[in-house]
Design an enzyme around this catalytic site. Structure first.
Site, PDB file in Angstrom:
ATOM      1  N   TYR A  54       0.792  -1.263  -0.031  1.00 21.84           N
ATOM      2  CA  TYR A  54       0.016   0.013   0.068  1.00 21.84           C
ATOM      3  C   TYR A  54       0.852   1.257  -0.017  1.00 21.84           C
ATOM      4  O   TYR A  54       1.708   1.528   0.962  1.00 21.84           O
ATOM      5  CB  TYR A  54      -1.016  -0.123   1.362  1.00 21.84           C
ATOM      6  CG  TYR A  54      -2.182  -1.113   1.260  1.00 21.84           C
ATOM      7  CD1 TYR A  54      -2.162  -1.948   0.133  1.00 21.84           C
ATOM      8  CD2 TYR A  54      -2.643  -1.220   2.376  1.00 21.84           C
ATOM      9  CE1 TYR A  54      -3.256  -2.684   0.419  1.00 21.84           C
ATOM     10  CE2 TYR A  54      -3.620  -2.321   2.605  1.00 21.84           C
ATOM     11  CZ  TYR A  54      -3.853  -3.269   1.511  1.00 21.84           C
ATOM     12  OH  TYR A  54      -4.807  -4.251   1.567  1.00 21.84           O
ATOM     13  N   GLY A 204     -17.580   2.111  -0.827  1.00 21.05           N
ATOM     14  CA  GLY A 204     -18.652   3.517  -0.593  1.00 21.05           C
ATOM     15  C   GLY A 204     -19.854   3.400  -1.331  1.00 21.05           C
ATOM     16  O   GLY A 204     -20.856   4.132  -0.627  1.00 21.05           O
TER      17      GLY A 204
END
Length: 325
Positions: A54, A204
């Site tokens: 990441y 989301g």
């Protein structure tokens, strides 16, 4: 917060997924990200999920900064196997390099031991059993407490578990992406592993608060078939039905989606991620929501599995379009 068990590893019922603080959702502010992680800890979240890939190590350093002085309050999970660098993204889980990757993660995190060390993706160039064997040596040496697998097939779960106990299996799972229920979920349970759903809020979608207009530069949802055209329109219609149920129950749509996952079994620990400290607290509060059989039936009727539209775009055990994330 309620405590749950991942194959012997105790942690909070809801964790915190840190990926979006370094990549995939557009630019982020490090100070705001650190504040979000600390807000999660303050809300009773103990499981923090990161990975060496990441942000090419940025995320682990960020987590290390956020937990400084609070190591005893958290359960740290990180991953290796996806290598992100100037040359692009590749897979590497060669057993000769596993220990080196672990040492580098320990240094970036600023800790002496990793609570849960995942194989981020299986490296097809080496036998899985050899990689797991190298991970087991990390447990023996005290650098790692438990090991896990991310985005694997049922056959790979069984193969790994034959070498060393697997504490957790991480994979995408939510009200809007339920294919793992057919194979990965039962295989992980058979192996005695906990279930760690990432993107439990449908990236989301299930919050009911998608940004208006096009996604920002660098937001990987722009290439996700679920967030475009007719598929998005149909999916948002289902989210509107979930919002109606959430309002009746006095919770947010996102909290309802997390509570649904928690109701799927005591070994389920979702790891929602957000850059917003207020949203962190909202997500953590979902652990207090208990859905009745009638509530669960209403959810199934309002947004059945087969009604969601669009292909998932991730480097995964499911689907054919695969890009490392």
């Amino acid at each position: 917060m309620e405590r749950r068990n991942l194959g012997g590893l105790a942690c909070s019922a809801i964790g915190f997924g840190c990926m979006g603080l370094s990549q995939a959702y557009g630019p982020a502010d490090d100070d705001a990200s650190v504040a979000a992680i600390r807000a999660a800890i303050d809300a009773g979240v103990t499981l923090l999920d990161t990975a060496m890939s990441y942000g090419g190590g940025h995320n682990e350093r960020l987590v290390g900064r956020a937990i400084e002085g609070r190591r005893d309050e958290v359960t740290l999970a990180t991953k290796f196997g996806i290598v992100r660098g100037d040359e692009g993204v590749r897979l590497d889980a060669h057993p000769d390099r596993v220990a080196g990757y672990c040492d580098a993660s320990l240094k970036r995190l600023g800790v002496d031991v990793i609570d849960l060390y995942y194989l981020h993706r299986v490296d097809p160039s080496v036998p899985l059993a050899d990689t797991i064997g190298a991970m087991a040596l990390l447990v023996d040496s005290g650098k790692v407490r438990f090991i896990g697998l991310s985005e694997v097939s049922p056959e790979q779960i069984a193969e790994a578990a034959a070498v060393h106990p697997i504490a957790a299996v991480e994979f995408e799972w939510s009200l809007s992406w339920r294919e793992p229920e057919d194979d990965v979920v039962p295989a992980a349970r058979t192996a005695g592993a906990g279930l760690v759903p990432y993107s439990p809020l449908g990236r989301g979608l299930l919050t009911g608060k998608l940004p208006a207009g096009p996604f920002e530069a660098g937001d990987f949802r722009a290439a996700d078939g679920r967030f475009a055209g007719e598929a998005l329109d149909r999916n948002l219609t289902l989210v509107a039905e979930l919002t109606r149920i959430a309002r009746r129950l006095g919770v947010t749509t996102g909290q309802l989606a997390l509570a649904w996952l928690l109701a799927q079994g005591p070994e389920v620990v979702p790891i929602p991620g957000t850059r917003n400290s207020a949203r962190v607290t909202e997500n953590a509060a979902a652990a207090d929501i208990v859905l009745s059989p009638a509530d669960l039936a209403a959810l199934e009727a309002a947004a059945p599995r087969e009604a969601w539209t669009g292909d998932r775009r991730s480097f995964a055990a499911h689907g054919t379009a695969r890009t490392a994330t």
